[in-house]
Design a protein around this motif. Structure first.
Motif, PDB file in Angstrom:
ATOM      1  N   LEU A 101       0.853  -1.185   0.000  1.00  0.00           N
ATOM      2  CA  LEU A 101       0.000   0.000   0.000  1.00  0.00           C
ATOM      3  C   LEU A 101       0.886   1.231   0.000  1.00  0.00           C
ATOM      4  CD1 LEU A 101      -2.835  -1.007   2.502  1.00  0.00           C
ATOM      5  CD2 LEU A 101      -2.606  -1.463   0.059  1.00  0.00           C
ATOM      6  N   ILE A 102       0.539   2.165  -0.878  1.00  0.00           N
ATOM      7  CA  ILE A 102       1.356   3.376  -0.960  1.00  0.00           C
ATOM      8  C   ILE A 102       0.473   4.617  -0.868  1.00  0.00           C
ATOM      9  CG2 ILE A 102       3.165   2.307  -2.385  1.00  0.00           C
ATOM     10  CD1 ILE A 102       1.696   4.329  -4.591  1.00  0.00           C
ATOM     11  N   GLY A 103       1.102   5.745  -0.621  1.00  0.00           N
ATOM     12  CA  GLY A 103       0.381   7.020  -0.668  1.00  0.00           C
ATOM     13  C   GLY A 103      -0.297   7.352   0.642  1.00  0.00           C
ATOM     14  N   ARG A 104      -0.136   8.582   1.044  1.00  0.00           N
ATOM     15  CA  ARG A 104      -0.825   9.028   2.250  1.00  0.00           C
ATOM     16  C   ARG A 104      -2.060   9.825   1.878  1.00  0.00           C
ATOM     17  NH1 ARG A 104       2.985  12.085   6.162  1.00  0.00           N
ATOM     18  NH2 ARG A 104       4.023  12.570   4.212  1.00  0.00           N
ATOM     19  N   ARG A 105      -1.923  10.565   0.770  1.00  0.00           N
ATOM     20  CA  ARG A 105      -3.019  11.428   0.331  1.00  0.00           C
ATOM     21  C   ARG A 105      -4.204  10.564  -0.075  1.00  0.00           C
ATOM     22  NH1 ARG A 105      -3.676  13.422  -4.979  1.00  0.00           N
ATOM     23  NH2 ARG A 105      -5.175  15.119  -5.065  1.00  0.00           N
ATOM     24  N   PHE A 106      -3.926   9.555  -0.848  1.00  0.00           N
ATOM     25  CA  PHE A 106      -4.953   8.583  -1.187  1.00  0.00           C
ATOM     26  C   PHE A 106      -4.274   7.230  -1.264  1.00  0.00           C
ATOM     27  CE2 PHE A 106      -7.638   6.056  -3.937  1.00  0.00           C
ATOM     28  CZ  PHE A 106      -8.891   6.327  -3.405  1.00  0.00           C
ATOM     29  N   ARG A 107      -4.754   6.272  -0.449  1.00  0.00           N
ATOM     30  CA  ARG A 107      -4.083   4.976  -0.393  1.00  0.00           C
ATOM     31  C   ARG A 107      -4.336   4.183  -1.670  1.00  0.00           C
ATOM     32  NH1 ARG A 107      -1.298   3.065   4.101  1.00  0.00           N
ATOM     33  NH2 ARG A 107      -2.738   1.401   4.720  1.00  0.00           N
ATOM     34  N   LEU A 108      -3.255   3.680  -2.240  1.00  0.00           N
ATOM     35  CA  LEU A 108      -3.358   2.867  -3.443  1.00  0.00           C
ATOM     36  C   LEU A 108      -2.683   1.545  -3.167  1.00  0.00           C
ATOM     37  CD1 LEU A 108      -2.103   5.435  -6.106  1.00  0.00           C
ATOM     38  CD2 LEU A 108      -4.446   4.584  -5.897  1.00  0.00           C
ATOM     39  N   ALA A 109      -3.150   0.484  -3.845  1.00  0.00           N
ATOM     40  CA  ALA A 109      -2.470  -0.803  -3.715  1.00  0.00           C
ATOM     41  C   ALA A 109      -1.627  -1.027  -4.963  1.00  0.00           C
ATOM     42  CB  ALA A 109      -3.499  -1.912  -3.553  1.00  0.00           C
ATOM     43  N   HIS A 110      -0.381  -1.355  -4.754  1.00  0.00           N
ATOM     44  CA  HIS A 110       0.495  -1.722  -5.865  1.00  0.00           C
ATOM     45  C   HIS A 110       0.725  -3.216  -5.805  1.00  0.00           C
ATOM     46  CE1 HIS A 110       2.615   2.278  -7.096  1.00  0.00           C
ATOM     47  NE2 HIS A 110       1.332   2.242  -7.401  1.00  0.00           N
ATOM     48  N   VAL A 111       0.295  -3.921  -6.840  1.00  0.00           N
ATOM     49  CA  VAL A 111       0.547  -5.362  -6.870  1.00  0.00           C
ATOM     50  C   VAL A 111       1.754  -5.597  -7.773  1.00  0.00           C
ATOM     51  CG1 VAL A 111      -0.473  -7.633  -7.216  1.00  0.00           C
ATOM     52  CG2 VAL A 111      -1.947  -5.703  -6.619  1.00  0.00           C
ATOM     53  N   HIS A 112       2.795  -6.185  -7.193  1.00  0.00           N
ATOM     54  CA  HIS A 112       4.078  -6.329  -7.908  1.00  0.00           C
ATOM     55  C   HIS A 112       4.201  -7.691  -8.578  1.00  0.00           C
ATOM     56  CE1 HIS A 112       6.252  -2.783  -6.171  1.00  0.00           C
ATOM     57  NE2 HIS A 112       5.179  -2.833  -5.400  1.00  0.00           N
ATOM     58  N   PHE A 113       4.587  -7.669  -9.839  1.00  0.00           N
ATOM     59  CA  PHE A 113       4.930  -8.902 -10.575  1.00  0.00           C
ATOM     60  C   PHE A 113       6.281  -8.640 -11.222  1.00  0.00           C
ATOM     61  CE2 PHE A 113       0.327  -8.569 -10.569  1.00  0.00           C
ATOM     62  CZ  PHE A 113      -0.100  -9.846 -10.249  1.00  0.00           C
ATOM     63  N   GLY A 114       7.345  -8.993 -10.551  1.00  0.00           N
ATOM     64  CA  GLY A 114       8.662  -8.654 -11.087  1.00  0.00           C
ATOM     65  C   GLY A 114       8.749  -7.156 -11.267  1.00  0.00           C
TER      66      GLY A 114
END
Ligand code: ATP
Ligand code: MG
Length: 461
Positions: A101-114
């Motif tokens: 999860l990233i971002g403080r202003r608006f939480r976003l999910a980053h799903v990593h594949f390589g």
């Protein structure tokens, strides 16, 4: 426009869908079934499809959204794939091991594949006074709007209609609340809502309008276009680093020249590179020709898959200012009282201009340093005798400095002969090289001779 013509052949399905054209956005939601649009999962990144499916099987809504859908609708290859869902970031995280999860202003999910990241955003409402007011500056710019919303709300808070299309993984349909499908067909960039207000909320949208118009070969719809001419100064409020990010997207797209000309047309360029813009207004000819060549060169490199660096672009964009300041500098060496040598004058001029530049658009330090090296190395191309050319060629920035030299020669800022010499020197064998360094520049020889220190008499050594 040329590109629209090309596009239209590719999107005949859109023309069949919209035979009527009354200029108004559709009154209600348009849903294109699988048979009515060209998007298939096989064109998406496998990882994006994986994310969509897992959310869907987890009981959540899951849509592909933004540039991914837009580009697939136009039968272009998307740059990245963004996902929108009704799952909260925490719920997304619980579905994927490889999620951050990233971002403080608006939480976003980053799903990593390589190396690939699929960005998953929870539907946002944009503005919903019921929970808490979005925080705005006096001028109406949104500073914080971290409120979740419905799919429809999420669509209306996006920038342009063509960026607000949703591909539903549950039934493979495309959902359009704002008239984006029709605007794709018309080849136009249209702001959702009141354009002037939306530019006040986020002035970067002006740059995005230009970017998408150039990228897609679209027209900016009139009401969306008009405010741009007068609202440019809002860009002064945008953090320098964000402007830099937008600058990269605009100028590394392969259409830097066209983007530059459009930005000048809307008088937006001066909020990115104020000194350069002033210079272009004051002087005819050279600075403009040089920039055009530099941007053409960048576009050509992108088109042919050659690497590009922001440092080179920055060096080119600021060159005329640096060159003039260095040329007019009368600074003297504190001890000898002699005028400082050209490379030192270029160093000081570069440092000063970059400092000034950082007030509007600032680049990461490593690129600023590299731009400065490109400038400072220019005088070294004049030294072509002895071991100097060999040593210079070993310099890590030789190649970038040489490419820069070629541009200067092409527009007649320096003699073509110098650039030709270096081109030849790099190509030829070692025997020829020896000959070249021996025959190089007569005037240079005499200057160097004068400077050489007298040898001490043999008896004192
Ligand atoms: P690209 O092909 O350059 O990635 P994109 O449309 O995907 O284009 P992004 O910057 O990746 O652009 O943004 C993704 C989506 O987020 C956009 O399509 C748009 O719907 C929304 N968006 C991005 N920036 C803004 C903005 N400043 N205001 C409103 N919506 C925005
Ligand atoms: Mg994108």
């Amino acid at each position: 426009m040329k590109f629209v013509g090309q596009q239209k052949q590719g999107v005949g399905w859109l023309q069949r869908l919209f035979s009527r054209d009354d200029g108004e956005p559709p009154a209600k939601i348009v849903v294109l079934s699988r048979a009515e649009h060209p998007i298939s999962r096989s064109q998406m990144s496998r990882n994006a499809v994986k994310v969509l499916n897992r959310l869907n099987h987890g009981g959540y809504k899951a849509y592909l959204v933004g540039g991914g859908v837009r580009d697939l609708m136009l039968e272009r290859e998307p740059k990245d794939f963004d996902v929108a869902t009704d799952a909260t970031p925490e719920q997304v995280k619980s579905l994927f091991r490889n999620c951050r999860l990233i971002g403080r202003r608006f939480r976003l999910a980053h799903v990593h594949f390589g190396r690939e990241i699929i960005e998953v955003a929870t539907f946002r409402s944009g503005q919903d006074g019921a929970v808490s007011e979005p925080v705005q500056t006096e001028k109406g710019m949104i500073l914080r709007d971290n409120l979740y919303g419905t799919l429809e709300e999420d669509a209306w808070r996006r920038d342009f209609t063509i960026n607000a299309l949703y591909y539903n993984i549950a039934d493979f349909s495309v959902v359009d609340y704002t008239g984006g499908v029709r605007d794709l067909e018309k080849g136009q960039i249209r702001m959702i809502g009141d354009p002037e207000q939306r530019y006040h909320e986020d002035p970067v949208r002006m740059l995005r309008a230009v970017r998408f118009a150039v990228k897609l070969g679209f027209q900016i719809e009139k009401k969306t276009e008009q405010p741009i001419f007068k609202l440019g100064s809002l860009l002064e409020q945008i953090p320098q680093a964000r402007l830099y990010e937008e600058f990269l997207k605009m100028f590394q797209s392969g259409q830097a020249l066209e983007t530059f000309e459009r930005l000048r047309h809307y008088d937006l360029f001066r909020y990115l590179f104020p000194m350069t813009d002033r210079m272009l207004d004051q002087q005819e000819g050279f600075p403009h020709n040089f920039l055009i060549r530099a941007l053409e060169n960048t576009d050509h490199r992108v088109a042919t898959g050659k690497p590009i660096t922001p440092a080179f672009l920055i060096a080119a964009l600021l060159w005329e200012g640096v060159r003039q300041r260095a040329a007019s500098s009368t600074a003297k060496h504190p001890e000898s009282g002699e005028r400082l040598p050209e490379n030192v004058r270029l160093h000081h001029a570069g440092r000063d201009l970059l400092r000034e530049q950082r007030k509007s658009l600032s680049m990461p330090k490593r690129f600023a340093i590299m731009a400065q090296e490109i400038w400072e190395l220019q005088p070294r191309f004049e030294r072509r005798r002895g071991r100097q050319p060999y040593r210079f060629m070993e310099h890590p920035r030789f190649r970038a400095a040489y490419d820069f030299l070629l541009l200067r020669a092409e527009v007649g800022e320096i003699e073509g002969e110098v650039a030709e010499w270096w081109t030849e020197f790099q190509k030829t064998n070692s025997k020829e090289r020896e000959k070249m360094v021996n025959e190089a520049g007569g005037s240079e020889k005499s200057r160097r001779r004068r400077r050489r220190r007298k040898k001490k008499p043999a008896s004192t050594s």
